[in-house]
Scaffold this active site. Sequence first.
Site, PDB file in Angstrom:
ATOM      1  N   CYS A  55     -44.190   5.810  98.618  1.00  0.00           N
ATOM      2  CA  CYS A  55     -42.914   6.297  99.291  1.00  0.00           C
ATOM      3  C   CYS A  55     -42.326   7.038  98.341  1.00  0.00           C
ATOM      4  O   CYS A  55     -41.902   6.763  96.920  1.00  0.00           O
ATOM      5  CB  CYS A  55     -42.032   4.947  99.558  1.00  0.00           C
ATOM      6  SG  CYS A  55     -40.144   5.154 100.129  1.00  0.00           S
ATOM      7  N   GLU A  64     -41.288   8.281 113.932  1.00  0.00           N
ATOM      8  CA  GLU A  64     -41.161   6.750 114.188  1.00  0.00           C
ATOM      9  C   GLU A  64     -40.786   6.587 115.797  1.00  0.00           C
ATOM     10  O   GLU A  64     -41.046   5.388 116.304  1.00  0.00           O
ATOM     11  CB  GLU A  64     -39.977   6.300 113.275  1.00  0.00           C
ATOM     12  CG  GLU A  64     -40.522   6.341 111.893  1.00  0.00           C
ATOM     13  CD  GLU A  64     -40.008   5.284 110.908  1.00  0.00           C
ATOM     14  OE1 GLU A  64     -38.806   4.704 111.482  1.00  0.00           O
ATOM     15  OE2 GLU A  64     -40.448   4.950 109.893  1.00  0.00           O
ATOM     16  N   CYS A  77     -42.937  13.405 101.958  1.00  0.00           N
ATOM     17  CA  CYS A  77     -42.565  12.142 102.629  1.00  0.00           C
ATOM     18  C   CYS A  77     -44.087  11.973 103.268  1.00  0.00           C
ATOM     19  O   CYS A  77     -44.652  12.672 103.867  1.00  0.00           O
ATOM     20  CB  CYS A  77     -41.485  12.493 103.748  1.00  0.00           C
ATOM     21  SG  CYS A  77     -41.331  11.101 104.692  1.00  0.00           S
TER      22      CYS A  77
END
Length: 275
Positions: A75, A160, A194
């Site tokens: 992360c 997402e 990311c």
Amino acid sequence: MDKKKGPIGVFDSGYGGLTVLKEIVKELPQYDYIYLGDNGRAPYGGRSFETVYHYTLECVQHLFNMGCHLVILACNTASAKALRTIQQNDLPKIDPERRVLGIIRPTTEIVGNYTKSKQVGIFGTNGTVTSQSYPIEIEKFYPDITVYQQACPMWVPLVENNEYNSEGADFFIHKYIRQLMVQSSDIDTIVLGCTHYPLLADKIQQHLPPDVTLLSQGPILSHSLKDYLERHPEMAAKCSTGGSRIFYTTDDTETFDRQAGIFFEETVKSRHLSL
């Protein structure tokens, strides 16, 4: 301290780290892995340094309690805002023989191998960009490289919500590419800072000039981890080799399993972890 062998822990604030775990498993399939996604408190990108540090340390400690001697922060936000403090302040107290590694340093170590113009771009979350971790780390290895950053706050929600192949995704991909490239037309290498962004890589590449190299972190980190374990056989000896994968989420398991398959490209069956 438990001297038994244990799995390699992989932590992420949500789903993105699964793109990294996927590449690690390809590179090092023999090891056991535990993945922990803190979906119940995601996203981390807009949270303060103190909050990200607190959340990350809590999850790292859970992975230690599950037997992990080595934990990877897959992360960028956690690596940017929590890794150094955990390494310097917490590990000596918790157990100086355990290790926590991040995702930013392996990327910054090799970025100079790709750029000819010495102009590098970073796409990241607001948290990663404001931390300045990439410019700071790249300067350590390549002081002659100029780094340009662009926060992409809409990209994680697009991924997402399974909208990364939509026309809306095209709009926001083009928008952030334009905002980055206007900073310097000589950027020839861009880091996807990311772990959600690899799902957008094909679309990003379509909107980039053809001579720009796009770097995803999964393959970079998997090669780096393999090298690390070869250089540190004492740590490799502590990592169990049963080829198992266990997944934990701090949120709803059904939702996690459904979404996780998109990132991991395999069926995932998770367990719930209460924090």
